[in-house]
Design an enzyme around this catalytic site. Structure first.
Site, PDB file in Angstrom:
ATOM      1  N   HIS A 157     -89.051 -20.299 -59.393  1.00  0.00           N
ATOM      2  CA  HIS A 157     -88.505 -20.430 -58.035  1.00  0.00           C
ATOM      3  C   HIS A 157     -87.454 -21.547 -57.961  1.00  0.00           C
ATOM      4  CE1 HIS A 157     -92.125 -18.100 -56.789  1.00  0.00           C
ATOM      5  NE2 HIS A 157     -92.715 -18.860 -57.705  1.00  0.00           N
ATOM      6  N   SER A 278     -58.989 -28.916 -59.900  1.00  0.00           N
ATOM      7  CA  SER A 278     -58.661 -28.465 -58.554  1.00  0.00           C
ATOM      8  C   SER A 278     -57.297 -29.030 -58.189  1.00  0.00           C
ATOM      9  CB  SER A 278     -59.721 -28.982 -57.587  1.00  0.00           C
ATOM     10  OG  SER A 278     -59.185 -29.112 -56.293  1.00  0.00           O
ATOM     11  N   LYS A 284     -62.470 -32.974 -59.675  1.00  0.00           N
ATOM     12  CA  LYS A 284     -63.135 -31.713 -60.016  1.00  0.00           C
ATOM     13  C   LYS A 284     -62.849 -31.209 -61.423  1.00  0.00           C
ATOM     14  CE  LYS A 284     -64.668 -28.895 -57.484  1.00  0.00           C
ATOM     15  NZ  LYS A 284     -64.971 -28.302 -56.201  1.00  0.00           N
ATOM     16  N   GLU A 291     -68.141 -18.823 -64.129  1.00  0.00           N
ATOM     17  CA  GLU A 291     -67.999 -18.205 -62.798  1.00  0.00           C
ATOM     18  C   GLU A 291     -67.360 -16.818 -62.891  1.00  0.00           C
ATOM     19  OE1 GLU A 291     -67.124 -21.339 -59.395  1.00  0.00           O
ATOM     20  OE2 GLU A 291     -65.950 -21.797 -61.170  1.00  0.00           O
TER      21      GLU A 291
END
Ligand code: ARG
Length: 459
Positions: A157, A278, A284, A291
């Site tokens: 979980h 970024s 970043k 992704e």
């Protein structure tokens, strides 16, 4: 205007837009090598069976070889009004060697030709995919080798559950990749039957030798029913289904890599080559590769559904609908190859931040189950032990302590059965290394599985 190979019964030229709309040359040209390979075997068989003279067959084969060389050198212009790869090559052949080129299509139809080409093409691509899967498996084993002491929290979980070795986590993906490879090999085995000779749908009136062609082209045998030969796209669907499962596995790993490389986890770093920055936030470093692979999983599932829907309720035998099988199939091949290749490199180069993993494993009471198991060994029924440890964890939460930090007096509040030796069971190492049964996370069990994996890869 280019003369159509099937123009005999037509009085009007094809509408320009219809021509473009019905053509597949834009995408099926990638099968050129296999179309030529199949045609060469067919032409040689026609001569062996004395269906066409040997010298005609030799001219055809030489012509096809020179076309192959031209395409590979980039000296071949594909023509939309010739519709597909099969007619582009055949028309060029006749242009080059004269009317004798027209004998190549004896005893054959584009329906069995395309069934053959797609199989030949996919067969090679699956072999390439198996190679990339192999590299990925190697990368998992490499990370497992280097992380036999690295303890991380295992989750259920997405909540801290029990400590595990990072090596063990890598081996979980090794197992998935192994099954993916075995599924791909199954597809190969089932599809490796030669369909040529089915003609348009009913077979051919010429005394062809299908078995000889099958042997030349490396098939295990010939398909047994001409209608099925030209109607079957199961193999493409099976490949897309296996690819979907494979991508599902990569997407789970992708998700974990994205989480693990975030500032909140800091479990791993991906090398800069696999990330981007970024344009606005200077701090970043985005995990673009995982992704994108996670995202591309969607199109691979979509391609499977496209193919299933395409084939649904199609009457036997060939229908033009089936020309639509290629783009989903090709897109799946490209996506799977790209994703595997990039993951194999990225996993091999990923660095593991051991201290952070360990730190996370020592929060969240990951050794609570070990205390319960300890009490069970002292004779307490498991449900009661569970209750005792539940209360202990409640106390830890209130006091801000972790289980191994509790004093003997503190333990004694919850059970008289807890002795000094409890400290031998509640460390991360003790917890991990107690799980020695086959498939468990103990170092000894993991070492055994790595050795086993290497042995089965050699053998
Ligand atoms: N380009 C066609 C396809 O991909 C080849 C087979 C065409 N056969 C036909 N009878 N129109 O399906």
């Amino acid at each position: 205007m280019i003369e159509k190979l099937w123009g005999g019964r037509f009085n009007q030229p094809t509408d320009k837009f219809v021509e473009e709309f019905t053509a597949s040359i834009e995408f099926d040209q990638r099968m050129y090598r296999y179309d030529i390979q199949g045609s060469i075997a067919h032409a040689q068989m026609l001569a062996r069976q004395e269906i066409i003279p040997l010298e005609d067959s030799e001219k055809i084969v030489a012509g096809l070889q020179s076309i192959l060389a031209d395409i590979e050198a980039g000296n071949f212009e594909f023509n939309v009004s010739l519709e597909d790869i099969h007619m582009n090559i055949e028309a060029r052949l006749t242009e080059r060697i004269g009317p004798v080129g027209g004998k190549l299509h004896t005893g054959r139809s584009r329906n069995d030709q395309v069934a053959l080409d797609v199989r030949l093409y996919l067969r090679d691509e699956i072999k390439t995919i198996l190679g990339f899967l192999d590299q990925l498996q190697e990368a998992f084993l490499g990370q497992a080798d280097s992380n036999l002491e690295t303890i991380m929290p295992g989750y259920t979980h997405l909540q801290t559950a029990q400590p595990i070795l990072f090596a063990h986590h890598m081996l979980a993906y090794y197992e998935m990749a192994k099954r993916d490879a075995s599924r791909m090999r199954d597809v190969l085995t089932r599809m490796n039957q030669m369909p040529l000779g089915a003609g348009a749908l009913a077979g051919t009136t010429f005394p062809i030798d299908r078995e000889w062609v099958a042997e030349q082209l490396g098939f295990d045998g010939v398909t047994r029913n001409s209608l099925d030969s030209v109607s079957d796209r199961d193999f493409a669907i099976e490949f897309c289904a296996s690819s979907s499962i494979l991508m599902m596995h990569l997407s789970r790993l992708a998700e974990e890599l994205i989480l693990w490389s975030s500032a909140d986890f800091k479990f791993i770093s991906l090398t800069d080559a696999f990330c981007t920055g970024s344009s606005i936030m200077p701090q970043k470093k985005n995990p673009d590769v995982p992704e994108l692979v996670r995202g591309k999983t969607g199109r691979v599932y979509g391609n499977l559904i496209s193919l299933l829907t395409l084939m649904k309720a199609l009457p036997l035998a060939y229908n033009k609908d089936m020309q639509e099988d290629k783009e989903p199939l090709f897109d799946t091949i490209d996506t799977v190859k790209g994703s595997l290749k990039i993951f194999a490199d990225m996993i091999a180069q990923m660095s593991v931040r051991e201290a952070n993993m360990r730190g996370a494993a020592s929060r969240g009471y990951s050794t609570a189950t070990d205390v319960a198991d300890y009490l069970v060994r002292k004779g307490l029924p498991f449900r009661q032990a569970h209750e005792v440890v539940g209360k202990t964890v409640g106390y830890c939460e209130k006091t801000g302590k972790d289980i191994p930090e509790l004093s003997m007096e503190e333990f004694a509040q919850f059970s008289p059965d807890i002795d000094e030796d409890i400290y031998d069971f509640v460390t991360l190492e003790a917890s991990v290394n107690a799980r020695v049964a086959t498939g468990g996370t103990a170092r000894s069990a993991v070492v055994r599985e790595i050795a086993r994996a290497r042995a089965e890869r050699k053998g």
